[in-house]
Design a protein around this motif. Structure first.
Motif, PDB file in Angstrom:
ATOM      1  N   ASP A  58       0.830  -1.212   0.000  1.00  0.00           N
ATOM      2  CA  ASP A  58       0.000   0.000   0.000  1.00  0.00           C
ATOM      3  C   ASP A  58       0.862   1.259   0.000  1.00  0.00           C
ATOM      4  O   ASP A  58       0.543   2.241  -0.685  1.00  0.00           O
TER       5      ASP A  58
ATOM      6  N   SER B 168      -1.613 -11.329   4.833  1.00  0.00           N
ATOM      7  CA  SER B 168      -1.283 -10.333   3.818  1.00  0.00           C
ATOM      8  C   SER B 168      -2.321 -10.362   2.703  1.00  0.00           C
ATOM      9  O   SER B 168      -3.086 -11.322   2.560  1.00  0.00           O
ATOM     10  N   ARG B 169      -2.314  -9.325   1.885  1.00  0.00           N
ATOM     11  CA  ARG B 169      -3.271  -9.265   0.791  1.00  0.00           C
ATOM     12  C   ARG B 169      -3.078 -10.414  -0.179  1.00  0.00           C
ATOM     13  O   ARG B 169      -4.029 -11.006  -0.664  1.00  0.00           O
ATOM     14  N   HIS B 170      -1.815 -10.732  -0.484  1.00  0.00           N
ATOM     15  CA  HIS B 170      -1.496 -11.818  -1.398  1.00  0.00           C
ATOM     16  C   HIS B 170      -0.606 -12.825  -0.684  1.00  0.00           C
ATOM     17  O   HIS B 170       0.275 -12.442   0.089  1.00  0.00           O
TER      18      HIS B 170
ATOM     19  N   ALA C   3     -11.854  -9.456   5.696  1.00  0.00           N
ATOM     20  CA  ALA C   3     -11.182 -10.198   4.628  1.00  0.00           C
ATOM     21  C   ALA C   3     -12.121 -10.420   3.454  1.00  0.00           C
ATOM     22  O   ALA C   3     -11.698 -10.332   2.287  1.00  0.00           O
TER      23      ALA C   3
ATOM     24  N   GLU D 244       0.335  -6.653  -9.045  1.00  0.00           N
ATOM     25  CA  GLU D 244      -0.540  -5.509  -8.763  1.00  0.00           C
ATOM     26  C   GLU D 244       0.193  -4.192  -9.009  1.00  0.00           C
ATOM     27  O   GLU D 244      -0.397  -3.229  -9.526  1.00  0.00           O
TER      28      GLU D 244
ATOM     29  N   THR E 164      -5.313 -14.751  -4.184  1.00  0.00           N
ATOM     30  CA  THR E 164      -5.453 -13.452  -3.533  1.00  0.00           C
ATOM     31  C   THR E 164      -6.361 -13.589  -2.325  1.00  0.00           C
ATOM     32  O   THR E 164      -7.503 -14.039  -2.443  1.00  0.00           O
ATOM     33  N   LEU E 165      -5.862 -13.217  -1.157  1.00  0.00           N
ATOM     34  CA  LEU E 165      -6.613 -13.290   0.095  1.00  0.00           C
ATOM     35  C   LEU E 165      -7.275 -14.656   0.293  1.00  0.00           C
ATOM     36  O   LEU E 165      -8.497 -14.763   0.471  1.00  0.00           O
TER      37      LEU E 165
ATOM     38  N   THR F 298     -12.564  -7.117   1.537  1.00  0.00           N
ATOM     39  CA  THR F 298     -11.358  -6.819   0.761  1.00  0.00           C
ATOM     40  C   THR F 298     -11.294  -7.694  -0.484  1.00  0.00           C
ATOM     41  O   THR F 298     -10.959  -7.221  -1.578  1.00  0.00           O
ATOM     42  N   ALA F 299     -11.614  -8.982  -0.328  1.00  0.00           N
ATOM     43  CA  ALA F 299     -11.602  -9.882  -1.487  1.00  0.00           C
ATOM     44  C   ALA F 299     -12.655  -9.469  -2.511  1.00  0.00           C
ATOM     45  O   ALA F 299     -12.417  -9.552  -3.729  1.00  0.00           O
TER      46      ALA F 299
ATOM     47  N   TRP G 175     -11.390  -6.508  -4.383  1.00  0.00           N
ATOM     48  CA  TRP G 175     -10.300  -6.912  -5.276  1.00  0.00           C
ATOM     49  C   TRP G 175     -10.862  -7.569  -6.544  1.00  0.00           C
ATOM     50  O   TRP G 175     -10.408  -7.281  -7.656  1.00  0.00           O
TER      51      TRP G 175
ATOM     52  N   ASP H 237       2.053  -9.479  -5.405  1.00  0.00           N
ATOM     53  CA  ASP H 237       2.215  -8.054  -5.077  1.00  0.00           C
ATOM     54  C   ASP H 237       2.801  -7.304  -6.267  1.00  0.00           C
ATOM     55  O   ASP H 237       2.351  -6.204  -6.632  1.00  0.00           O
TER      56      ASP H 237
END
Length: 903
Positions: A98, A121-123, A571, A132, A592-593, A574-575, A578, A129
């Motif tokens: 981020d 983590s996001r990924h 979570a 992205e 991812t997530l 966020t997914a 995404w 990462d």
């Protein structure tokens, strides 16, 4: 190399790939054969040079491993702080994606491409990462060791004896814009280890003894050189295609790899990936589903894991269905123009030889012109020991076995009863019937067991000598063997028929379900009803729950859920975001997530991604089967089409409303331009004449001009008043005072005033009752009648005559206005009360503004009445306007119009 040919066009696919790469950031990878070759050092040196040249370079993460010379290169370079993560009581520092996106430098250095991120983590992986970051338009520099490529991980394990746990899909390197090979000889690397430039002294000694041997380093170096050369060749081919340069093209090989439920498929997948990479060839991963065969325990999970690995390595995954695996594999190979087939070596053994040829042997025998590669097993999964074949027990349920025993027992009982009363030459048909019944009800293996039991029972109880398994006569032995073979054959055929019928029934059910779902969607007009149906159908398909979220501006809003709840954690949200913003699946069992409990997939329409659909199966520990995966994909596609249809209908409705509004606006402007200009022009002309001529005008002429000014001013005032009244009616602001109005008393004055304002119209009356009271506003009643008479004056022609009548009956008051004009055309009778609608006069022109009758209708309905038009009323001419109000007071006597009103 050849030159550009003006008659040859660049490859469209190459140009599209180039255009896509220009929208993304550029990826530059420093590739090495082993740790310690200097990848990070070379990358940071390049970063310093770029910084000195004025490029905005930022170090997102650099793993120096305590090496002083490498750490010195980071001095003077902007470095992003790491993001702390708490995991199992330990504080971890990870790359902050981020912060990198917010900083958005021209070039970002992110070391350790194959690194696995901390849980939460996001990924899960750092290469995700970086992907992205590339989509955000940031150029990324990173480093990678050759052993971390997914397709080479098993080769490196066999070479070095060390299992590689962190891997990167080969497609990541294939999409790299630049690959820099950082290469030193094995002896130089070993010397660096001895000098303590790679690891500490004690670790260096262990590494030299085990991993960093000259043989291992030479093999790894060869892999790195070959992989880099293949990437350079790909870039050259892309350049040739993009610039329409003729030259030698690689052979169009296409590879097909067979995927099964065993671990050998993983080995075959990696081998096919390496082979395809070396040939620059496309490749397919094919798993043939046999609906009538139940998979072994854990096989479905292994198959899905293997197919996901194939997708990560760049394969196209196909899932055909068929009973004969070999026939289906060869059919797909020929349909997809495959030139080579890869498959794992089938295990041998006595049991497999008894059952028939192995899959490997069958494919080799029937492959024809196709090249077949049989991939050997890894050392860790060697062949089964001799004499210990791996038996696969038949898929026989307890109910099927019990049914076989009961059916044979019943046949035995029936046969024993019959032989007491009837002499039968052969009782085998009774046992065959039991076999067929078991096959039709419980499948092939139940029929086979029934055949064996029938064979034994028939021999023991009915073949001489009875109550022994001895057969005295040769022909009876032959008959018994034939019975067994026929029973097994009939049972097998009947079992297959049952399996096929169940397969057909299952597929018919799935097709019927989709058809009914499609009908439900096509008949749904409201978006909320549609989304509820979609959520319910997908929840039923996965056996769990489903959420449908639609984008409203920049936010996602939950619009449908089955079961109806809105339980989503951070979570999951966020997914969902995404999946919508990046147009790819996120959440459960994705890259991812993956810690999110639901998997979210984008809802794609012709306008782009308009939302997401999230689902959670009943058992999150098990992946969806291929059939359910395809079902979910089909349902999401149907939902996308249905959402697009409803939104298109809404757009059409808004477009139609906008067109109607534009039409009204145009009519209003036309009316304003004519009906405002005409009286203003007459007033201006009269005033100009009076001022110019002055005293030279006689009294009669001056009076005539002043009368013109007065009449046109009143006309203009009525027009403006009509516009204001129409605006009030549409806004609901017209004041209807709840007062009693006796129409029999107020109409004479209204008619007399209309005679003064409309001198060209003769108004007559018919007898009416002395009292006709309604509730309303007398001023507005005056306006209604005047608008109707004015309309008659405009359209009835010169010397027009109108009549006004008043009737009371059944508790209602009716006001009737008639004229003897040309009437209203039948096709326009229903539209005479619409705003700005005007009927053409005899000379083809439209008179008036088209607001008079519309205002009259609005006032009448606001007072609780109704109004309608009839035409013709006498022959082919005449118009009648009928207004009806509820009666507010009793009516007791009849009479005529008051004195002084003509009749």
């Amino acid at each position: 190399m050849g030159e550009a040919n003006p008659d040859r066009r660049p490859s469209p696919d190459a140009l599209l790939a180039l255009a896509d790469s220009e929208r993304r950031g550029r990826l530059k990878v420093w590739l090495g054969a082993a740790p310690g070759v200097g990848k990070t050092y070379a990358m940071l040196s390049a970063a310093r040079q770029a910084r000195q040249a004025g490029t905005d370079v930022v170090v997102g993460l650099a793993e120096t491993h305590g090496r002083a010379d490498t750490e010195a290169l980071t001095v003077g370079l902007e470095t992003l702080p790491r993001r702390p993560f708490s995991h199992r009581g330990h504080l971890l520092a990870e790359f902050d994606i981020d912060a990198a996106l917010a900083r958005h430098p021209a070039v970002l250095v992110v070391d350790e491409l194959a690194h696995s991120n901390a849980p939460g983590s996001r990924h899960p992986k750092r290469y995700q990462d970086i992907d992205e970051l590339l989509r955000a338009g940031i150029d990324v520099w990173t480093a990678l060791n050759i052993q971390h490529l997914e397709s080479l991980s098993d080769v490196v394990t066999r070479i070095t004896g060390v299992t590689v746990r962190e891997t990167v899909p080969d497609t990541v390197l294939d999409r790299a814009d630049e690959v820099v090979l950082v290469d030193i000889t094995p002896s130089e690397l070993i010397q660096r280890l001895k000098d303590g430039k790679v690891y500490r002294a004690d670790n260096a000694r262990r590494a030299i003894d085990h991993y960093f041997t000259p043989g291992n380093l030479t093999a790894l170096r060869e892999l790195a050189l070959r992989r880099t050369a293949a990437r350079v060749d790909d870039q050259m081919v892309d350049y040739l295609r993009q610039n329409a340069i003729e030259g030698p093209w690689p052979t169009a090989e296409r590879i097909l790899v067979c995927v099964g439920g065993d671990a050998r498929s993983m080995t075959a997948i990696r081998a096919a990936s390496r082979f395809a990479s070396g040939l620059n060839a496309d490749w397919l991963a094919v798993h043939v589903e046999r609906p009538e065969a139940a998979p072994e325990a854990g096989a479905s999970e292994r198959i899905e894991e293997t197919l996901r690995l194939a997708e990560r390595l760049g394969a196209t995954v196909l899932r055909p269905s068929g009973r004969d695996i070999v026939t289906e594999i060869l059919r797909v190979a020929r349909a997809e123009n495959a030139t080579q087939i890869f498959l794992g070596r089938s295990r041998g053994g006595v049991w497999r030889r008894l059952r028939g040829r192995s899959l490997t042997a069958a494919v080799l025998e029937r492959a024809g012109a196709l090249s077949v590669h049989v991939v050997g097993e890894d050392d860790g999964e060697g062949p089964a020991p001799a004499g210990m074949p791996r038996l696969r027990l038949p898929a026989l349920s307890l109910s099927g076995a019990g049914a076989a025993v009961l059916a044979v027992a019943a046949a035995l009982g029936i046969g024993s009863g019959l032989v007491r009363y009837v002499e039968l030459p052969n009782l085998s048909m009774i046992f065959l019937a039991a076999v067929v019944l078991c096959a039709l009800r419980f499948g092939t293996w139940s029929a086979v067991l029934a055949s064996a039991l029938s064979f034994a029972a028939y021999n023991f109880f009915f073949i001489e000598p009875v109550y022994t398994f001895t057969v005295a006569k040769p022909h009876e032995l032959l008959a018994l063997v034939v019975f067994l073979l026929v029973a097994i054959a009939i049972g097998g055929l009947a079992g297959r028929l049952r399996d096929q019928s169940e397969l057909v029934r299952s597929r018919a059910g799935a097709i019927r379900s989709q058809y009914e779902f499609a009908r439900k969607l096509s008949g749904t007009a409201k978006l909320d009803d549609l989304l509820w149906a979609v959520a319910s159908q997908i929840a039923a398909a996965v056996g769990g729950r489903c959420l449908v979220l639609l984008a409203e501006g920049q936010e996602l809003v939950l619009r449908g859920a089955a079961p109806p709840d809105d339980e989503m954690g951070p979570a999951e949200w966020t997914a969902a975001y995404w999946a919508m913003t990046h147009h790819e699946p996120a959440g459960w069992r994705t890259g991812t997530l993956p810690n999110a409990r639901l998997q979210f997939r984008p809802l794609r329409t012709a306008r782009g991604t308009t939302g997401t659909i999230g689902f959670e199966p009943a058992d999150p520990a098990r992946a969806l089967t291929g059939e359910r995966e395809r079902m979910v994909d089909a349902l999401i596609d149907q939902a996308s089409v249905a959402v697009e249809r409803i939104r298109l209908v809404d757009d059409m409705s808004r477009a139609a409303a906008s067109a109607e509004s534009e039409k009204l606006r145009s009519a209003l402007l036309t009316s304003l331009s004519h009906d405002l200009k005409t009286p203003l022009a007459a007033i201006l002309g009269a005033i100009t004449s009076v001022r110019a001529l002055g005293a030279r005008m006689d009294d009669a002429a001056r009076s005539d001009l002043l009368l013109t000014i007065e009449e046109e001013t009143r006309r203009l005032a009525r027009f403006v008043s009509n516009l204001l009244d129409m605006t009030k009616l549409e806004a609901g602001g017209l004041d209807i005072t709840p007062d009693e109005v006796d129409l029999a008393e107020v109409l004479p004055g209204l008619i007399a005033r209309a005679a003064l304002l409309l001198p060209g119209l003769t108004v007559k009356t018919r007898p009416w009752p002395p009292s006709a009271t309604v509730r309303g506003n007398p001023i507005l009643v005056d306006q209604v009648l005047f608008n109707i008479l004015e309309n008659a004056d405009k359209y009835a022609g010169p010397n027009a005559v109108a009549s006004v009548g008043l009737e009371v009956a059944d508790g209602r008051v009716r006001l009737v206005v008639e004229d003897q004009g040309p009437g209203i055309p039948a096709d326009q009778l229903d539209r005479v009360f619409a705003k700005f609608h005007r009927v053409a006069t005899g000379d083809g022109r439209a008179a008036g503004t088209g607001l008079g009758l519309a205002i009259a209708k609005g006032i009448v309905e606001a007072m609780g009445g109704t109004i309608r038009a009839e035409s013709p009323i006498a022959g082919t001419r005449g118009t009648r306007i009928l207004i009806t109000w509820p009666l507010a007071a009793p009516n007791t006597r009849a009479g005529g119009p008051p004195e002084g009103i003509p009749s």
